[in-house]
Design a protein around this motif. Sequence first.
Motif, PDB file in Angstrom:
ATOM      1  N   ARG A   1      46.687 -31.735 -43.901  1.00  0.00           N
ATOM      2  CA  ARG A   1      46.434 -30.838 -42.768  1.00  0.00           C
ATOM      3  C   ARG A   1      47.213 -31.252 -41.531  1.00  0.00           C
ATOM      4  N   ASP A   2      47.506 -32.550 -41.423  1.00  0.00           N
ATOM      5  CA  ASP A   2      48.173 -33.043 -40.222  1.00  0.00           C
ATOM      6  C   ASP A   2      49.059 -34.219 -40.581  1.00  0.00           C
ATOM      7  N   CYS A   3      50.212 -34.301 -39.924  1.00  0.00           N
ATOM      8  CA  CYS A   3      51.067 -35.478 -39.994  1.00  0.00           C
ATOM      9  C   CYS A   3      51.904 -35.526 -38.723  1.00  0.00           C
ATOM     10  N   HIS A   4      51.837 -36.636 -38.009  1.00  0.00           N
ATOM     11  CA  HIS A   4      52.646 -36.836 -36.801  1.00  0.00           C
ATOM     12  C   HIS A   4      53.399 -38.161 -36.918  1.00  0.00           C
ATOM     13  N   LEU A   5      54.678 -38.109 -36.624  1.00  0.00           N
ATOM     14  CA  LEU A   5      55.519 -39.301 -36.606  1.00  0.00           C
ATOM     15  C   LEU A   5      55.390 -39.984 -35.256  1.00  0.00           C
ATOM     16  N   PHE A   6      55.327 -41.308 -35.252  1.00  0.00           N
ATOM     17  CA  PHE A   6      55.321 -42.092 -34.026  1.00  0.00           C
ATOM     18  C   PHE A   6      56.710 -42.681 -33.807  1.00  0.00           C
ATOM     19  N   ASP A   7      57.250 -42.453 -32.632  1.00  0.00           N
ATOM     20  CA  ASP A   7      58.547 -43.013 -32.258  1.00  0.00           C
ATOM     21  C   ASP A   7      58.446 -43.484 -30.819  1.00  0.00           C
ATOM     22  N   GLU A   8      58.562 -44.798 -30.630  1.00  0.00           N
ATOM     23  CA  GLU A   8      58.381 -45.378 -29.300  1.00  0.00           C
ATOM     24  C   GLU A   8      59.422 -44.908 -28.289  1.00  0.00           C
ATOM     25  N   ARG A   9      60.477 -44.249 -28.752  1.00  0.00           N
ATOM     26  CA  ARG A   9      61.490 -43.704 -27.835  1.00  0.00           C
ATOM     27  C   ARG A   9      61.125 -42.319 -27.327  1.00  0.00           C
ATOM     28  N   TYR A  10      60.152 -41.660 -27.983  1.00  0.00           N
ATOM     29  CA  TYR A  10      59.772 -40.306 -27.580  1.00  0.00           C
ATOM     30  C   TYR A  10      58.957 -40.385 -26.290  1.00  0.00           C
ATOM     31  N   PRO A  11      59.476 -39.813 -25.190  1.00  0.00           N
ATOM     32  CA  PRO A  11      58.861 -40.066 -23.888  1.00  0.00           C
ATOM     33  C   PRO A  11      57.709 -39.123 -23.565  1.00  0.00           C
ATOM     34  N   SER A  12      56.784 -39.629 -22.811  1.00  0.00           N
ATOM     35  CA  SER A  12      55.778 -38.778 -22.195  1.00  0.00           C
ATOM     36  C   SER A  12      56.444 -37.823 -21.201  1.00  0.00           C
ATOM     37  N   ARG A  13      55.828 -36.698 -20.979  1.00  0.00           N
ATOM     38  CA  ARG A  13      56.323 -35.757 -19.965  1.00  0.00           C
ATOM     39  C   ARG A  13      56.234 -36.341 -18.561  1.00  0.00           C
ATOM     40  N   TYR A  14      55.424 -37.388 -18.386  1.00  0.00           N
ATOM     41  CA  TYR A  14      55.129 -37.884 -17.047  1.00  0.00           C
ATOM     42  C   TYR A  14      55.651 -39.298 -16.813  1.00  0.00           C
ATOM     43  N   ASN A  15      56.654 -39.681 -17.596  1.00  0.00           N
ATOM     44  CA  ASN A  15      57.240 -41.002 -17.373  1.00  0.00           C
ATOM     45  C   ASN A  15      57.873 -41.114 -15.995  1.00  0.00           C
ATOM     46  N   LYS A  16      58.699 -40.154 -15.657  1.00  0.00           N
ATOM     47  CA  LYS A  16      59.367 -40.156 -14.353  1.00  0.00           C
ATOM     48  C   LYS A  16      58.955 -38.959 -13.500  1.00  0.00           C
ATOM     49  N   GLU A  17      58.393 -37.948 -14.153  1.00  0.00           N
ATOM     50  CA  GLU A  17      57.978 -36.746 -13.441  1.00  0.00           C
ATOM     51  C   GLU A  17      56.491 -36.812 -13.108  1.00  0.00           C
ATOM     52  N   VAL A  18      56.127 -36.217 -11.984  1.00  0.00           N
ATOM     53  CA  VAL A  18      54.734 -36.117 -11.578  1.00  0.00           C
ATOM     54  C   VAL A  18      54.135 -34.854 -12.168  1.00  0.00           C
ATOM     55  N   CYS A  19      52.941 -34.952 -12.706  1.00  0.00           N
ATOM     56  CA  CYS A  19      52.244 -33.772 -13.213  1.00  0.00           C
ATOM     57  C   CYS A  19      51.840 -32.896 -12.032  1.00  0.00           C
ATOM     58  N   VAL A  20      52.221 -31.638 -12.069  1.00  0.00           N
ATOM     59  CA  VAL A  20      51.901 -30.708 -10.977  1.00  0.00           C
ATOM     60  C   VAL A  20      50.988 -29.587 -11.453  1.00  0.00           C
ATOM     61  N   SER A  21      50.482 -29.707 -12.663  1.00  0.00           N
ATOM     62  CA  SER A  21      49.669 -28.660 -13.263  1.00  0.00           C
ATOM     63  C   SER A  21      48.242 -29.152 -13.477  1.00  0.00           C
ATOM     64  N   PRO A  22      47.259 -28.251 -13.448  1.00  0.00           N
ATOM     65  CA  PRO A  22      45.892 -28.646 -13.808  1.00  0.00           C
ATOM     66  C   PRO A  22      45.777 -29.120 -15.257  1.00  0.00           C
ATOM     67  N   HIS A  23      46.765 -28.778 -16.083  1.00  0.00           N
ATOM     68  CA  HIS A  23      46.740 -29.099 -17.501  1.00  0.00           C
ATOM     69  C   HIS A  23      47.807 -30.144 -17.809  1.00  0.00           C
ATOM     70  N   SER A  24      47.416 -31.265 -18.392  1.00  0.00           N
ATOM     71  CA  SER A  24      48.373 -32.296 -18.817  1.00  0.00           C
ATOM     72  C   SER A  24      48.437 -32.340 -20.331  1.00  0.00           C
ATOM     73  N   ILE A  25      49.609 -32.717 -20.867  1.00  0.00           N
ATOM     74  CA  ILE A  25      49.831 -32.756 -22.310  1.00  0.00           C
ATOM     75  C   ILE A  25      50.432 -34.101 -22.697  1.00  0.00           C
ATOM     76  N   PHE A  26      49.806 -34.759 -23.658  1.00  0.00           N
ATOM     77  CA  PHE A  26      50.362 -35.949 -24.294  1.00  0.00           C
ATOM     78  C   PHE A  26      50.414 -35.676 -25.789  1.00  0.00           C
ATOM     79  N   ASP A  27      51.545 -35.987 -26.412  1.00  0.00           N
ATOM     80  CA  ASP A  27      51.678 -35.682 -27.834  1.00  0.00           C
ATOM     81  C   ASP A  27      52.631 -36.655 -28.503  1.00  0.00           C
ATOM     82  N   ASN A  28      52.810 -36.469 -29.811  1.00  0.00           N
ATOM     83  CA  ASN A  28      53.810 -37.178 -30.594  1.00  0.00           C
ATOM     84  C   ASN A  28      54.611 -36.155 -31.387  1.00  0.00           C
ATOM     85  N   LEU A  29      55.313 -36.588 -32.414  1.00  0.00           N
ATOM     86  CA  LEU A  29      56.278 -35.720 -33.095  1.00  0.00           C
ATOM     87  C   LEU A  29      55.640 -35.079 -34.319  1.00  0.00           C
TER      88      LEU A  29
END
Length: 510
Positions: free
Chosen positions: A353-381
Amino acid sequence: MKNIVTLMNFVRGVEPRLSMDLYGTTVKQMELTDKFKLKTTYLLQYDAFIQECYAKLFNQKRDYVEVGLWLEIVQPLCEKVGVAWRGREGFAWDYHSHVSMVVGYTETEKAKLIDEAFSEFRKTFGFYPKTVASWVLDSFSVNYMNEKYGIDAAFICREQWGTDGYSLFGGYYNQAYYPCKENILCPAQTEANEIKVPIFRLLGCDPIYQYASKIESGNEIFTLEPITWGDLKAGGSDKNWVDWYFENTFDETRGGAFNYAQVGQENSFGWDRMKDGLIYQTQRIKELKDSDKVTDMFVSEAGRWFKHNFDFSPVCTQTALNDWSNKNKKSIWYNCKNYRANLLFDENGVFVRDCHLFDERYPSRYNKEVCVSPHSIFDNLPVINGLNWSDENVRAGLRLLTADGKPYSPENVSYHENGSTAMVGFSAKGLRYTVVFDENGVEISADKDFTLSFRYASLGDDEKIRKEDEKTVAYEKRGFAYAIKLNSGVINNSNIVSENGKVIIGFERR
């Protein structure tokens, strides 16, 4: 001891949305702690521990109570360090991601806010907090708190999509891991990119029903959270569900490196709504402890235990081999530092039903950018996303099919773990099948050749899939490339056909 439970309540100082006796609720929680004397961690938000009543309550000496920090950003914290308050008018605490979560602030602002919170905490209690939690944290903040203050453990929200504006989807389904420096939800694969603070997941999820509950039932709270949810007959307020969850979670023959559950509730739901569920869960944990089936730990203690036992994120499994709802569903979650996967048995047969790859190079959306939305997203591949790639007609997944293209009805299901390997066996149409998860990938084998059908309704706007050759499927997520490679089996349109009765799926980081 392989079975670990942490009792953790977190304490807000204000609830602007409705009238609520926050302090009275916390006192009731403490009375429950005093009664059972199980090790319990209370995490206090800044606007709570600056109040004299909370400071006095938690400065009373109790050997079975630990205090730590609930790190959400509140108006008095911002004003103390000269950071602009982003909250709505009249809201001294505002739950939106860009206001109450650290991702809504620059790295300079985060450091100021963290330093003030830690400094004021020390003035109040005489020491820096060793445990920090929030629905949303980021790698910068956890790494900063670790390097400057030496924290032992951190917590983030459970797996969910969209609830309260927080989407954390594609990480360890339970237990804990060492995050990478690019993405708080992704375990590191190398020591150089590893933050040496274990991240635990809050509010244990139902391994069968929580994952896709949003599209399958319309409910989103099949978790240990002990509050009542209207007429919902499952979750942490339901005694039968709680017994089922503990039975499956604390089976010492399963779980991988260790089994884990977090029990507790935030004070801003009020005592009346949580009392029955929280009292029952606490009673059950006391019974399990007294029979030597679980160990209660402070959160910081669990973090130190994890760091003592593991150099890298260990293999963790979460399984349900029986079904509280009597629908005969079964679910196996496998998590390791390279990927996670879920095998589900239901009325439609058996499928990944689910499979996600982990890659330590895949960046968060908020590494250098500030979240400006009421909704934040963290995910993998995503390799298979059984929630967001599904609709009312198509459930995304990799399904085992009969020769005439129909799902199998599996029988005689068995499950076994050996070190870092999890093995599932079942019978269908007179054949015996075996699914093996290890840290390198997934192997499916049978007495003769078989077919797996890969189905999905639609992809996200930032996602692409294409067949590259008969052994390779190439993926792209937010411009980041990766692939699955078949070491055995061939791709035929949307199907995978076994070779000599085997399909072996590996992963490629590009």
